[in-house]
Design an enzyme around this catalytic site. Structure first.
Site, PDB file in Angstrom:
ATOM      1  N   ARG A 254       5.957   0.400  48.399  1.00 19.07           N
ATOM      2  CA  ARG A 254       6.610  -0.688  47.684  1.00 19.07           C
ATOM      3  C   ARG A 254       7.390  -0.124  46.505  1.00 19.07           C
ATOM      4  O   ARG A 254       6.967   0.839  45.850  1.00 19.07           O
ATOM      5  CB  ARG A 254       5.571  -1.700  47.162  1.00 19.07           C
ATOM      6  CG  ARG A 254       4.910  -2.521  48.255  1.00 19.07           C
ATOM      7  CD  ARG A 254       5.907  -3.478  48.905  1.00 19.07           C
ATOM      8  NE  ARG A 254       5.329  -4.158  50.044  1.00 19.07           N
ATOM      9  CZ  ARG A 254       5.961  -5.079  50.745  1.00 19.07           C
ATOM     10  NH1 ARG A 254       7.193  -5.412  50.435  1.00 19.07           N
ATOM     11  NH2 ARG A 254       5.377  -5.660  51.773  1.00 19.07           N
ATOM     12  N   GLU A 283      15.815  -5.241  46.386  1.00 19.62           N
ATOM     13  CA  GLU A 283      16.312  -5.126  47.756  1.00 19.62           C
ATOM     14  C   GLU A 283      17.098  -6.378  48.125  1.00 19.62           C
ATOM     15  O   GLU A 283      16.649  -7.486  47.832  1.00 19.62           O
ATOM     16  CB  GLU A 283      15.128  -4.936  48.727  1.00 19.62           C
ATOM     17  CG  GLU A 283      14.369  -3.632  48.472  1.00 19.62           C
ATOM     18  CD  GLU A 283      13.183  -3.438  49.418  1.00 19.62           C
ATOM     19  OE1 GLU A 283      12.996  -4.274  50.339  1.00 19.62           O
ATOM     20  OE2 GLU A 283      12.443  -2.462  49.234  1.00 19.62           O
ATOM     21  N   HIS A 302      14.349  -0.141  54.047  1.00 21.03           N
ATOM     22  CA  HIS A 302      13.065  -0.794  54.326  1.00 21.03           C
ATOM     23  C   HIS A 302      12.836  -0.917  55.835  1.00 21.03           C
ATOM     24  O   HIS A 302      12.527  -1.989  56.370  1.00 21.03           O
ATOM     25  CB  HIS A 302      12.996  -2.171  53.660  1.00 21.03           C
ATOM     26  CG  HIS A 302      11.597  -2.595  53.322  1.00 21.03           C
ATOM     27  ND1 HIS A 302      11.276  -3.328  52.209  1.00 21.03           N
ATOM     28  CD2 HIS A 302      10.409  -2.370  53.964  1.00 21.03           C
ATOM     29  CE1 HIS A 302       9.967  -3.547  52.175  1.00 21.03           C
ATOM     30  NE2 HIS A 302       9.430  -2.979  53.233  1.00 21.03           N
TER      31      HIS A 302
END
Length: 344
Positions: A254, A283, A302
Site C-alpha cells: 500500500r 492513485e 497497481h
C-alpha cells in the site's frame, strides 16, 4: 427462493462468480451486474473506500436480493437501508474496504472477505519488480527501442545487486511476504523478516529481526504489511536512510506504508540503486508526481494481483462462503463477527 446478485467487474467477472455458485446454490435465482472497474478507477463511494459503481446502481440491483457477491461494489449506510432483504455480502478481495462494517452489523448483514486470493500473483510481481529494478530492465528496453545501445550499463558503478548471495528484508510475513521469502530463497538469497505477528514455526530465530536491523542488513527490502493507522509511514525517512548503499526498495502493498519523498531523495543522491512500486500515495499517479522524474524507479499501475488465477481464487473463496452460509455454518472469513452473535 434465495436470490443472489453477482456484482462483478472486468477482472473478476460476474460469470466467474455465477459459474462457481450454481453448484453450491442450485435452487437460487441469479442476477448479474457488471461494474466499471478497472476500465474506470475505483474510488470513494459515500463513506467507503476503493469501490466501483454508485449507490443508486446498487440499490436498484439489490432489490429483492438475499446475497451479494462482489469484488468492488460499495456497501454503504444508504444501500443497506434500501436493501432490507440483504443477509450476506461477500467481498472477493483481501479486505472489505468497500463495505461499511459498522452499518452492516447494525442491519444484520454478514460481510465476508477473501484473504490470500492474490497472494501468489503479488509475490511473483514483487520478485519481477526486484529483478527489473536491479537489472535496469525497463530503462534498457526503452533505450533499445529508441535505437540506443547502452553498453555503459556494464560499468561497475552502473550495475546493481544480484539476488543470489544478497540479503532480502521482508517487512510483513503473511500470505504474500512468506511466498516472496520462498521464491527469493530459491535464487540463493538470505531472508530477514520483520513482523511481530509472524508464525515462529515458519522462521528460524536468526531470521526474525526488528525493523531497523532489517533495514541496515538488507540489500533488497520489500514491504508486505497491512495498511492500518499504526503502519502509516512505517518506512520513515530515518529507516530508509539505514539501507546499505546500492540497495533496492520495493512496495507492492500500500502507498501509505512508506515515505516516497525519502526514497526519491536517496535515489537522486545515489544512496539507493533502485526502487520499484506498484502502489502509490495517490492513485492514479498524478502528472506532477516526483516519481516520474526520479532515476532508476520502476513503476506499474497497481497490477500486482492481476493474474487470471487471482480472479478464479476470488470466485472460489466467495462460493465457499455462500455454501457455508446456506448450510447454516459460520463463515471462514467474517469481517464483522459480532453480527453472528446477534443473529444466533
Amino acid at each position: 427462493m434465495t436470490t443472489i446478485l453477482a456484482a462483478g467487474d472486468h477482472f473478476v467477472r460476474s460469470s466467474l462468480f455465477t459459474d462457481r455458485l450454481r453448484p453450491v446454490a442450485p435452487d437460487a435465482a441469479f442476477r448479474e451486474l457488471t461494474l466499471p472497474w478497472p476500465v474506470e478507477p475505483f474510488g470513494a463511494v459515500a463513506e467507503v473506500h476503493e469501490a466501483s459503481g454508485t449507490e443508486a446502481q446498487l440499490i436498484e440491483a439489490l432489490d429483492g436480493v438475499d446475497i451479494c457477491v462482489t469484488q468492488m461494489a460499495p456497501l454503504t449506510e444508504r444501500i443497506l437501508g434500501a436493501s432490507p432483504g440483504l443477509r450476506l455480502f461477500c467481498v472477493g478481495r483481501g479486505g472489505p474496504v468497500n463495505a461499511n462494517l459498522a452499518a452492516a452489523t447494525r442491519h444484520g448483514v454478514v460481510v465476508t472477505f477473501a484473504p490470500g486470493r492474490n497472494a501468489a500473483a503479488t509475490a511473483e510481481h514483487t520478485v519481477a519488480l526486484m529483478l527489473a529494478a536491479a537489472r535496469r530492465v525497463p530503462a534498457a528496453h526503452q533505450d533499445l527501442t529508441a535505437g540506443v545501445w547502452r553498453g555503459d550499463y556494464y560499468r561497475y558503478d552502473s550495475v546493481g545487486p544480484e539476488l543470489e548471495g544478497s540479503t532480502v528484508g521482508i517487512v510483513g510475513h503473511g500470505a504474500v511476504g512468506s511466498r516472496v521469502a520462498r521464491i527469493v530463497r530459491g535464487f540463493g538469497a538470505r531472508v530477514l523478516v520483520a513482523d511481530p505477528y509472524a508464525d515462529a514455526a515458519d522462521l528460524a530465530p536468526a531470521d526474525r529481526v526488528d525493523l531497523p536491523e532489517l533495514m541496515r542488513r538488507s540489500s533488497f527490502v520489500t514491504v508486505h504489511a497491512r495498511a492500518t493507522p499504526k503502519t502509516e509511514g512505517l518506512l520513515s525517512r530515518e529507516l530508509i536512510g539505514l539501507m546499505p548503499p546500492g540497495g533496492v526498495l520495493v512496495n507492492c502493498a500500500r502507498g501509505s506504508l512508506l515515505d516516497y519523498d525519502a526514497v526519491c531523495d536517496a535515489l537522486d543522491e545515489g544512496r539507493l540503486f533502485g526502487a520499484a512500486f506498484d502502489v502509490f500515495p495517490e492513485e492514479p499517479l498524478p502528472a506532477g508526481s516526483r516519481l516520474r522524474r526520479t532515476p532508476n524507479v520502476v513503476m506499474t499501475p497497481h497490477l500486482a494481483g492481476a493474474g487470471k488465477q487471482t480472479a478464479h481464487n476470488a470466485s472460489a473463496l466467495v462460493a465457499g462462503e455462500v455454501a457455508r452460509f446456506l448450510a447454516g455454518r459460520a463463515p471462514a472469513h467474517c469481517a464483522n463477527p459480532e453480527v453472528l452473535r446477534t443473529r444466533s
